[in-house]
Design an enzyme around this catalytic site. Structure first.
Site, PDB file in Angstrom:
ATOM      1  N   LYS A 102      -6.567  -6.611  14.204  1.00 32.70           N
ATOM      2  CA  LYS A 102      -5.857  -7.227  13.076  1.00 32.70           C
ATOM      3  C   LYS A 102      -5.312  -6.145  12.129  1.00 32.70           C
ATOM      4  CE  LYS A 102     -10.265  -7.762  10.645  1.00 32.70           C
ATOM      5  NZ  LYS A 102     -11.414  -8.683  10.475  1.00 32.70           N
ATOM      6  N   TYR A 113       4.194  11.895 -13.967  1.00 37.47           N
ATOM      7  CA  TYR A 113       4.536  10.823 -14.909  1.00 37.47           C
ATOM      8  C   TYR A 113       3.513  10.694 -16.032  1.00 37.47           C
ATOM      9  CZ  TYR A 113       8.149   8.853 -11.812  1.00 37.47           C
ATOM     10  OH  TYR A 113       9.273   8.643 -11.066  1.00 37.47           O
TER      11      TYR A 113
END
Ligand SMILES: *Cc1c(COP(=O)(O)O)cnc(C)c1O
Length: 368
Positions: free
Chosen positions: A38, A264
């Protein structure tokens, strides 16, 4: 290995083979092995992994959702595929693609029976999931009569397996709870088998279950994380080999003067001179912001370098002060040299989340 020159997830199929053989050695030769693929095979590549497992002789595959199973069928995978968490809207597609549903509630069970009948099915293989304490998905003991009554004369399906899932198989301090789950499953499954007139397979162990509770292997085990090289404990990690290695490259090096900032919001500032390296991998690739600001470390020429400042969408900056390195050098974000377990733990998450978060933007390359 040649240098890769960009960010790649290297998928080592020989490591997968090693892990598969190791996990198989923990169970009886007659016990079936289901490989859980999965979520892009835990963030790697479900098709490449499924093909390899098929060639190694795995008995079953499992995915979470129908679309994941459809992708495997479209790629030519022939193994039986269990869909662990299907929804009603995809039942017709499942039948068309020979995908086998986990049926976990009265509503889902009834609706699958209707669609299988409409589509003219006989003995379509289905799997009944029982909740024995995880309280996530599954029928309870109270549903057993409903199941048996409903199956009476319903020849469009055949119960291929009965299964359950452990809540804390990796945590030996919860052993009593796990043993109670196993007892509960034994009780429910025996009742159903005594009334059915045929013998479905039974299974309940995930990777840590295989390692810690092999006595509950029944007819099949379901392994995911172990196949990808992580065993949820240090002793097992040593015996397994990480399949995925996330590699990147130093794009640029900067000399950072005292009181200059990096990234940032100027989140990194140093009062001493530093050397930073910028790497082309960011939160859009699956390295989340929780790894920023010195929480996570990556491997540069044999040394660990912390991520500094905030993680950007497409880049991270690392502190390489005192580490010999140049622009163009390879960096290991995680993998054989620097385990995903270590990186995940540094940010208080688990290997499962780090691995499955590696986004589809990252190029996959293979060691066959
Ligand atoms: C994901 C999953 C597994 C695999 O668990 P691992 O700990 O990765 O081995 C097994 N069974 C079910 C029901 C699952 O959802």
């Amino acid at each position: 290995m040649a240098k890769v020159g960009e960010t790649v997830l290297e998928i080592d199929l020989r490591a997968l083979e090693h892990n598969y053989r190791y996990l198989r050695s923990k169970i009886d030769p007659g016990t079936k092995f289901l490989g859980v693929v999965k979520a892009f095979a835990y963030g790697s590549d479900s098709i490449a992994i499924a093909k390899k497992l098929e060639s190694l002789g795995a008995d079953y595959l499992a995915v979470a959702y129908t679309a994941e199973g459809v992708a495997l069928r479209n790629a030519g995978i022939k193994l039986p595929i269990l869909v662990l968490h299907p929804q009603q809207v995809s039942f017709a597609t499942m039948i068309e693609k020979c995908l086998e549903p986990s049926l976990y509630s009265q509503a889902i069970f009834s609706s699958f029976l209707i669609i299988a009948k409409e589509l003219g099915q006989k003995n379509y293989p289905v799997h009944l999931k029982f909740n024995t304490g995880l309280n996530r998905l599954g029928f309870g003991e109270k549903d057993v009569d409903f199941i048996l009554d409903t199956l009476e004369g319903a020849d469009q399906v055949k119960i291929s397996s009965l299964f359950s899932h452990l809540a804390a198989s990796e945590d030996l301090s919860e052993k009593d709870f796990t043993v109670s789950q196993i007892r509960q499953f034994e009780k429910i499954s025996s009742t159903i088998m005594s009334k059915l007139g045929y013998r479905p397979h039974r299974h309940m162990l995930n990777t840590s279950g295989i390692i810690n509770y092999p006595e509950a292997q029944y007819d099949m085990v379901r392994s995911g994380i172990g196949l990808y090289g992580y065993g949820n404990e240090a002793a097992e990690d040593k015996k397994l080999i990480p399949v995925g290695t996330l590699k990147t490259i130093i794009s640029q090096i900067h000399q950072i003067e005292p009181n200059e900032s990096v990234g940032y919001n100027r989140a990194f500032v140093s009062n001493t001179p530093k050397v930073s390296a910028t790497l082309p991998v960011g939160h859009a690739d699956g390295i989340g912001r929780q790894y920023g600001n010195r929480i996570g470390q990556v491997w540069v020429n044999g040394k660990l370098a912390p991520i500094i400042g905030n993680v950007c969408m497409d880049m991270i900056m690392i502190d390489v002060t005192g580490i010999e390195c140049r622009e163009g050098d390879e960096v290991i974000v995680f993998g054989k040299e620097h385990s995903a377990e270590q990186l995940a733990t540094s940010a208080k998450t688990i290997t499962y989340e780090l691995l499955t978060g590696i986004s589809q933007r990252v190029k996959r390359i293979y060691i066959a």
